[in-house]
Design a protein around this motif. Structure first.
Motif, PDB file in Angstrom:
ATOM      1  N   VAL A 138     -53.154  41.011-171.329  1.00 42.65           N
ATOM      2  CA  VAL A 138     -52.029  41.951-171.203  1.00 42.65           C
ATOM      3  C   VAL A 138     -51.493  41.929-169.766  1.00 42.65           C
ATOM      4  O   VAL A 138     -50.282  41.848-169.536  1.00 42.65           O
ATOM      5  CB  VAL A 138     -52.442  43.379-171.637  1.00 42.65           C
ATOM      6  CG1 VAL A 138     -51.337  44.383-171.301  1.00 42.65           C
ATOM      7  CG2 VAL A 138     -52.751  43.402-173.132  1.00 42.65           C
ATOM      8  N   ALA A 139     -52.393  41.938-168.791  1.00 45.50           N
ATOM      9  CA  ALA A 139     -51.960  41.931-167.382  1.00 45.50           C
ATOM     10  C   ALA A 139     -51.256  40.612-167.047  1.00 45.50           C
ATOM     11  O   ALA A 139     -50.201  40.605-166.404  1.00 45.50           O
ATOM     12  CB  ALA A 139     -53.164  42.145-166.463  1.00 45.50           C
ATOM     13  N   PHE A 140     -51.814  39.515-167.498  1.00 45.48           N
ATOM     14  CA  PHE A 140     -51.243  38.194-167.184  1.00 45.48           C
ATOM     15  C   PHE A 140     -49.817  38.049-167.712  1.00 45.48           C
ATOM     16  O   PHE A 140     -48.966  37.410-167.082  1.00 45.48           O
ATOM     17  CB  PHE A 140     -52.148  37.095-167.787  1.00 45.48           C
ATOM     18  CG  PHE A 140     -51.549  35.727-167.771  1.00 45.48           C
ATOM     19  CD1 PHE A 140     -51.489  34.993-166.587  1.00 45.48           C
ATOM     20  CD2 PHE A 140     -51.027  35.165-168.930  1.00 45.48           C
ATOM     21  CE1 PHE A 140     -50.920  33.720-166.568  1.00 45.48           C
ATOM     22  CE2 PHE A 140     -50.460  33.897-168.920  1.00 45.48           C
ATOM     23  CZ  PHE A 140     -50.407  33.176-167.734  1.00 45.48           C
ATOM     24  N   CYS A 141     -49.555  38.633-168.874  1.00 48.75           N
ATOM     25  CA  CYS A 141     -48.249  38.429-169.534  1.00 48.75           C
ATOM     26  C   CYS A 141     -47.172  39.411-169.076  1.00 48.75           C
ATOM     27  O   CYS A 141     -46.022  39.303-169.525  1.00 48.75           O
ATOM     28  CB  CYS A 141     -48.407  38.499-171.050  1.00 48.75           C
ATOM     29  SG  CYS A 141     -49.398  37.151-171.718  1.00 48.75           S
ATOM     30  N   GLN A 142     -47.520  40.381-168.211  1.00 47.70           N
ATOM     31  CA  GLN A 142     -46.503  41.346-167.778  1.00 47.70           C
ATOM     32  C   GLN A 142     -45.332  40.620-167.104  1.00 47.70           C
ATOM     33  O   GLN A 142     -45.538  39.750-166.264  1.00 47.70           O
ATOM     34  CB  GLN A 142     -47.107  42.382-166.821  1.00 47.70           C
ATOM     35  CG  GLN A 142     -48.087  43.326-167.504  1.00 47.70           C
ATOM     36  CD  GLN A 142     -47.510  43.977-168.771  1.00 47.70           C
ATOM     37  OE1 GLN A 142     -46.516  44.705-168.713  1.00 47.70           O
ATOM     38  NE2 GLN A 142     -48.124  43.700-169.910  1.00 47.70           N
ATOM     39  N   GLY A 143     -44.125  40.987-167.502  1.00 51.13           N
ATOM     40  CA  GLY A 143     -42.923  40.397-166.899  1.00 51.13           C
ATOM     41  C   GLY A 143     -42.522  39.067-167.513  1.00 51.13           C
ATOM     42  O   GLY A 143     -41.463  38.526-167.170  1.00 51.13           O
ATOM     43  N   ALA A 144     -43.347  38.528-168.419  1.00 49.10           N
ATOM     44  CA  ALA A 144     -42.978  37.259-169.066  1.00 49.10           C
ATOM     45  C   ALA A 144     -41.893  37.509-170.105  1.00 49.10           C
ATOM     46  O   ALA A 144     -41.777  38.614-170.652  1.00 49.10           O
ATOM     47  CB  ALA A 144     -44.194  36.622-169.724  1.00 49.10           C
ATOM     48  N   SER A 145     -41.093  36.479-170.386  1.00 57.06           N
ATOM     49  CA  SER A 145     -40.013  36.614-171.364  1.00 57.06           C
ATOM     50  C   SER A 145     -40.498  36.315-172.774  1.00 57.06           C
ATOM     51  O   SER A 145     -39.977  36.851-173.747  1.00 57.06           O
ATOM     52  CB  SER A 145     -38.887  35.652-171.016  1.00 57.06           C
ATOM     53  OG  SER A 145     -38.577  35.746-169.652  1.00 57.06           O
ATOM     54  N   SER A 146     -41.478  35.431-172.915  1.00 50.34           N
ATOM     55  CA  SER A 146     -42.096  35.180-174.210  1.00 50.34           C
ATOM     56  C   SER A 146     -43.482  34.586-173.970  1.00 50.34           C
ATOM     57  O   SER A 146     -43.758  34.027-172.908  1.00 50.34           O
ATOM     58  CB  SER A 146     -41.247  34.267-175.095  1.00 50.34           C
ATOM     59  OG  SER A 146     -41.021  33.046-174.474  1.00 50.34           O
ATOM     60  N   VAL A 147     -44.339  34.758-174.987  1.00 50.15           N
ATOM     61  CA  VAL A 147     -45.741  34.363-174.848  1.00 50.15           C
ATOM     62  C   VAL A 147     -46.069  33.320-175.914  1.00 50.15           C
ATOM     63  O   VAL A 147     -45.739  33.498-177.092  1.00 50.15           O
ATOM     64  CB  VAL A 147     -46.666  35.591-175.025  1.00 50.15           C
ATOM     65  CG1 VAL A 147     -48.137  35.183-175.015  1.00 50.15           C
ATOM     66  CG2 VAL A 147     -46.391  36.632-173.931  1.00 50.15           C
ATOM     67  N   GLY A 148     -46.719  32.240-175.493  1.00 53.73           N
ATOM     68  CA  GLY A 148     -47.147  31.211-176.439  1.00 53.73           C
ATOM     69  C   GLY A 148     -48.629  30.928-176.281  1.00 53.73           C
ATOM     70  O   GLY A 148     -49.254  31.347-175.303  1.00 53.73           O
ATOM     71  N   ILE A 149     -49.192  30.214-177.259  1.00 51.00           N
ATOM     72  CA  ILE A 149     -50.612  29.875-177.196  1.00 51.00           C
ATOM     73  C   ILE A 149     -50.776  28.362-177.392  1.00 51.00           C
ATOM     74  O   ILE A 149     -49.933  27.712-178.024  1.00 51.00           O
ATOM     75  CB  ILE A 149     -51.446  30.624-178.262  1.00 51.00           C
ATOM     76  CG1 ILE A 149     -51.108  30.148-179.681  1.00 51.00           C
ATOM     77  CG2 ILE A 149     -51.227  32.130-178.162  1.00 51.00           C
ATOM     78  CD1 ILE A 149     -52.054  30.664-180.754  1.00 51.00           C
ATOM     79  N   GLU A 150     -51.859  27.831-176.843  1.00 48.33           N
ATOM     80  CA  GLU A 150     -52.177  26.426-177.127  1.00 48.33           C
ATOM     81  C   GLU A 150     -53.589  26.324-177.676  1.00 48.33           C
ATOM     82  O   GLU A 150     -54.112  25.237-177.856  1.00 48.33           O
ATOM     83  CB  GLU A 150     -51.939  25.539-175.892  1.00 48.33           C
ATOM     84  CG  GLU A 150     -52.783  25.837-174.692  1.00 48.33           C
ATOM     85  CD  GLU A 150     -53.949  24.887-174.505  1.00 48.33           C
ATOM     86  OE1 GLU A 150     -53.727  23.696-174.360  1.00 48.33           O
ATOM     87  OE2 GLU A 150     -55.103  25.369-174.496  1.00 48.33           O
ATOM     88  N   ILE A 151     -54.193  27.472-177.985  1.00 54.18           N
ATOM     89  CA  ILE A 151     -55.530  27.524-178.584  1.00 54.18           C
ATOM     90  C   ILE A 151     -55.568  28.786-179.449  1.00 54.18           C
ATOM     91  O   ILE A 151     -54.949  29.801-179.097  1.00 54.18           O
ATOM     92  CB  ILE A 151     -56.612  27.528-177.475  1.00 54.18           C
ATOM     93  CG1 ILE A 151     -58.020  27.448-178.054  1.00 54.18           C
ATOM     94  CG2 ILE A 151     -56.479  28.712-176.529  1.00 54.18           C
ATOM     95  CD1 ILE A 151     -59.080  27.066-177.029  1.00 54.18           C
ATOM     96  N   GLU A 152     -56.269  28.715-180.600  1.00 56.33           N
ATOM     97  CA  GLU A 152     -56.225  29.843-181.544  1.00 56.33           C
ATOM     98  C   GLU A 152     -57.043  31.053-181.112  1.00 56.33           C
ATOM     99  O   GLU A 152     -56.778  32.162-181.544  1.00 56.33           O
ATOM    100  CB  GLU A 152     -56.779  29.417-182.908  1.00 56.33           C
ATOM    101  CG  GLU A 152     -55.748  28.964-183.880  1.00 56.33           C
ATOM    102  CD  GLU A 152     -55.849  27.478-184.049  1.00 56.33           C
ATOM    103  OE1 GLU A 152     -55.758  26.756-183.027  1.00 56.33           O
ATOM    104  OE2 GLU A 152     -56.018  27.013-185.185  1.00 56.33           O
ATOM    105  N   SER A 153     -58.080  30.830-180.286  1.00 54.74           N
ATOM    106  CA  SER A 153     -59.043  31.908-180.068  1.00 54.74           C
ATOM    107  C   SER A 153     -58.607  32.893-178.991  1.00 54.74           C
ATOM    108  O   SER A 153     -59.428  33.446-178.272  1.00 54.74           O
ATOM    109  CB  SER A 153     -60.403  31.305-179.714  1.00 54.74           C
ATOM    110  OG  SER A 153     -60.261  30.463-178.586  1.00 54.74           O
TER     111      SER A 153
END
Ligand code: ADP
Length: 387
Positions: free
Chosen positions: A67-82
């Protein structure tokens, strides 16, 4: 131009959870398209340590860290399922779109829920029975309610093939792990096909051409990923239609790699999906004008999808650590391998090798599949990954 894209908003930034080789290939496309990406991974040595706008060391499984890492990001993606799905849900509530959405990730993270989803949606998949524990499964086998052979799949916690096993005997049954699981009927597979689908917030659904997995006859591992697949064009159209239906049923965002079985009686079955870039889409870098990695970024950046047609026959081979070698990696034969015609190498930048660890891949193109496969085999054989 889309209202909120990297090209209309200088502060637009993608946050990527996971910094492995898939992330590294996202970063290469992001650099080319001038899209800013920050990456989170627990390993300071991760393949994404170079090439990201910002590289944070931390766990993508930890709620607070994500949650802290993604603050201010415009969109969030993943490259691993876990990754932590609760954190994605919180970010969605804050108005940050996640690719895939948390509700999709939760279903896919659990092989049992995933299978139940296909059944509930009327998507074709092999027959299965759910068991709440290993002892319940063992009791069913002992009582003759569950016949052998079957394919056992653990709901959660399986990794790198350890959550899937073909059970033919009592001895096989004794090797299984504890947990909620399914027993799936053993499918008479004619061939395995992968289709990478992409979806955006407007509901547009596009797919790459189906690829065929060619297995090594002895090792029972995928040896080559081949495009175009060897099935008739009309049959492959059915695969594309089914893969798109799967992505629409999930109502997902971003990439969905759909693994299908084509049975010996000519039936399509959904095996499983991955909501991220996938091995079966690596050859889109050289084979198509838009790669799976760029397509993922386009969905996340509100940009129109690119052309997915195959430009030339393409064959991908994984470059894995040689058997019997563990430790700091040494590439043998690389100068010779690099001179192979029509072949592109992707070295993931992992400092340590282990037997069969994915250390890179190569894609060969050719006038036809046979030429591309022969080039891929020669290039792979020229290179040895040792320690
Ligand atoms: P993983 O997540 O470990 O990749 P998969 O579900 O993709 O697990 O299964 C791995 C492989 O096992 C498949 O590629 C296929 O070859 C085989 N397999 C899986 N399910 C079945 C089935 N029901 N019948 C026959 N083979 C299967």
């Amino acid at each position: 131009m889309a209202a909120d894209s990297p090209f209309s908003n200088p502060s637009f930034q993608v946050a990527l959870l996971g910094g492995g080789q898939l992330g590294k290939m996202v970063l290469a496309e992001a650099r080319r398209m001038d899209i800013s990406v920050r990456v989170l991974d627990p390993s300071p040595d991760a393949p994404c340590r170079l090439g990201a706008e910002r590289f944070d060391i931390g766990s993508f499984q930890d709620y607070d860290t994500v949650v802290a890492f993604c603050q201010g990001a415009s969109s969030v993606g993943i490259e691993i399922e876990s990754v932590n799905a609760d954190a994605l849900e919180t970010l969605e509530q804050q108005g940050i779109p996640c690719f895939p959405p948390s509700r999709v990730l939760r279903v896919i993270q659990d092989k049992v829920r995933q299978k139940e989803f296909y059944a509930a949606q009327g998507l074709p998949t092999s027959d299965f029975t759910r068991y709440e524990s290993l002892s319940e499964l063992q009791t069913a086998v002992a009582a003759g309610h569950q016949s052998l052979p079957f394919v056992w799949k653990l709901g959660q916690g399986g990794y790198d093939g350890f959550g899937v096993s073909i059970v033919r005997s009592q001895a096989d049954l004794d090797t299984l792990s504890e947990g909620v699981c399914i027993a799936e009927s053993l499918v008479p597979i004619a061939t395995e096909i992968g289709v990478v689908v992409a979806r955006n917030e407007a509901g547009e659904t596009v797919c790459f051409p189906p690829v065929e997995m060619e297995f090594h006859p002895a090792a029972n591992q995928v040896e080559f990923v081949v495009c175009p697949a060897s099935l008739p064009v009309e049959v492959l159209k059915e695969a594309e239609g089914l893969a798109k239906r799967v992505a629409e049923s999930f109502d997902t965002l971003g990439l969905l790699a759909v693994e299908l079985f084509y049975t010996q009686s000519g039936e399509w079955l959904v095996n499983e999906v991955a909501p991220r870039p996938h091995n079966s889409g690596h050859l889109t870098i050289e084979g198509c004008s838009t790669s799976q990695f760029e397509q993922m970024l386009r969905a996340m950046c509100h940009l129109p999808f690119g052309d997915t047609r195959l430009l030339q026959p393409s064959v991908m081979a994984n470059i894995v650590g040689a058997e019997g070698f563990s430790g700091p990696v040494v590439y043998e034969g690389l100068p010779q391998a690099l001179q192979m015609p029509g072949t592109a190498f992707h070295i993931y930048g992992k400092s340590q090798t282990r037997p069969f660890r994915k250390m890179g891949h190569l894609t060969a193109v050719g006038a036809n599949v046979d030429e591309a496969r022969a080039r891929a085999a020669a290039a792979r054989d020229a290179l040895q990954v040792k320690a």
